[in-house]
Write a protein that holds these residues in place. Structure first.
Motif, PDB file in Angstrom:
ATOM      1  N   GLU A  50       0.824  -1.204   0.000  1.00 17.94           N
ATOM      2  CA  GLU A  50       0.000   0.000   0.000  1.00 17.94           C
ATOM      3  C   GLU A  50       0.866   1.266   0.000  1.00 17.94           C
ATOM      4  O   GLU A  50       2.064   1.219   0.171  1.00 17.94           O
ATOM      5  N   THR A  72       2.684  -4.576  -3.556  1.00 18.71           N
ATOM      6  CA  THR A  72       1.229  -4.703  -3.575  1.00 18.71           C
ATOM      7  C   THR A  72       0.580  -3.379  -3.183  1.00 18.71           C
ATOM      8  O   THR A  72       0.832  -2.860  -2.098  1.00 18.71           O
ATOM      9  N   GLU A  73      -0.212  -2.833  -4.044  1.00 17.34           N
ATOM     10  CA  GLU A  73      -1.080  -1.677  -3.827  1.00 17.34           C
ATOM     11  C   GLU A  73      -0.436  -0.301  -3.645  1.00 17.34           C
ATOM     12  O   GLU A  73      -1.065   0.566  -3.049  1.00 17.34           O
ATOM     13  N   GLY A  95       1.178  -6.873  -7.353  1.00 11.59           N
ATOM     14  CA  GLY A  95      -0.260  -7.073  -7.201  1.00 11.59           C
ATOM     15  C   GLY A  95      -0.982  -5.753  -7.005  1.00 11.59           C
ATOM     16  O   GLY A  95      -0.485  -4.861  -6.339  1.00 11.59           O
ATOM     17  N   GLU A  96      -2.156  -5.636  -7.603  1.00 13.75           N
ATOM     18  CA  GLU A  96      -3.009  -4.455  -7.471  1.00 13.75           C
ATOM     19  C   GLU A  96      -2.229  -3.159  -7.659  1.00 13.75           C
ATOM     20  O   GLU A  96      -2.128  -2.336  -6.753  1.00 13.75           O
ATOM     21  N   ASP A 120      -5.425  -7.542 -10.666  1.00 11.93           N
ATOM     22  CA  ASP A 120      -5.621  -6.110 -10.903  1.00 11.93           C
ATOM     23  C   ASP A 120      -4.320  -5.334 -11.088  1.00 11.93           C
ATOM     24  O   ASP A 120      -4.042  -4.357 -10.397  1.00 11.93           O
ATOM     25  N   SER A 145      -5.446  -9.160 -15.063  1.00  9.55           N
ATOM     26  CA  SER A 145      -4.470  -8.090 -15.262  1.00  9.55           C
ATOM     27  C   SER A 145      -4.241  -7.892 -16.751  1.00  9.55           C
ATOM     28  O   SER A 145      -4.028  -8.855 -17.483  1.00  9.55           O
TER      29      SER A 145
END
Length: 187
Positions: A50, A72-73, A95-96, A120, A145
């Motif tokens: 994040e 991730t994120e 990821g994401e 995503d 994706s």
């Protein structure tokens, strides 16, 4: 090293021999990792979860129990001259994520895929990528994706499929050499 704040630069650091990840960023924005060796850790070498923009330059993440580099994120990011070899899972996991640019990334001899794009992951660009000798395969793209671009790269001598994009569409491969993989070259 655990980072849970914004505007942080981690430079000229060796993070090795930790039970978990060598370097872990949580909810960090405007974070920079440069000239770092995050190898021989129990978890991932570098784990970003994040946050805002993340930048990695001249990073080595070898022989970790988890992924070499796991992202991730974050909102966006840049990877330049990243090496992730001999890790217990993947060399690079994303990821994401949107708007990542990766240039001169080398992943080899990882127990999983060299690179995995998870759920995503859209509008990312990879150039000058070398993916070789990974046990499960070269590149795995899962979880709807799409719109990712790989260019001027080589995917070879992997244990499984060279590029496995599991029904994901609109991913582009330009001037990419895929050869000598144990299973199909592209699936």
């Amino acid at each position: 090293i655990y980072v849970y704040r914004t505007d942080v630069d981690v430079a000229d650091v060796t993070a090795s021999g930790n039970e978990e990840s060598g370097i872990y960023f949580k909810l960090s924005s405007n974070a920079s990792i440069e000239d770092v060796d995050a190898s021989r850790n129990g978890g991932s070498g570098i784990d970003v979860s994040e946050g805002g923009f993340i930048s990695m330059r001249s990073v080595t993440a070898n022989d970790n129990g988890g992924n070499g580099v796991s992202i991730t994120e974050p909102d966006a990011g840049s990877l330049v001259d990243v090496t992730a070899n001999g890790n217990g899972r993947r060399g690079l996991y994303v990821g994401e994520m949107f708007n990542l640019t990766a240039d001169r990334v080398t992943v080899s001899e990882n127990d999983g895929y060299g690179i995995r794009l998870g759920a995503d992951v859209y509008y990312n660009e990879f150039s000058g990528v070398s993916v070789s000798d990974n046990a499960e395969g070269g590149i795995l793209i899962t979880g709807h994706s799409s719109a990712n671009v790989f260019r001027d790269s080589t995917i070879e001598h992997n244990g499984g499929v060279g590029i496995n994009h599991e029904q994901n569409d609109r991913n582009e491969f330009r001037n990419v050499t895929v050869r000598y993989n144990d299973d199909r070259q592209v699936e």
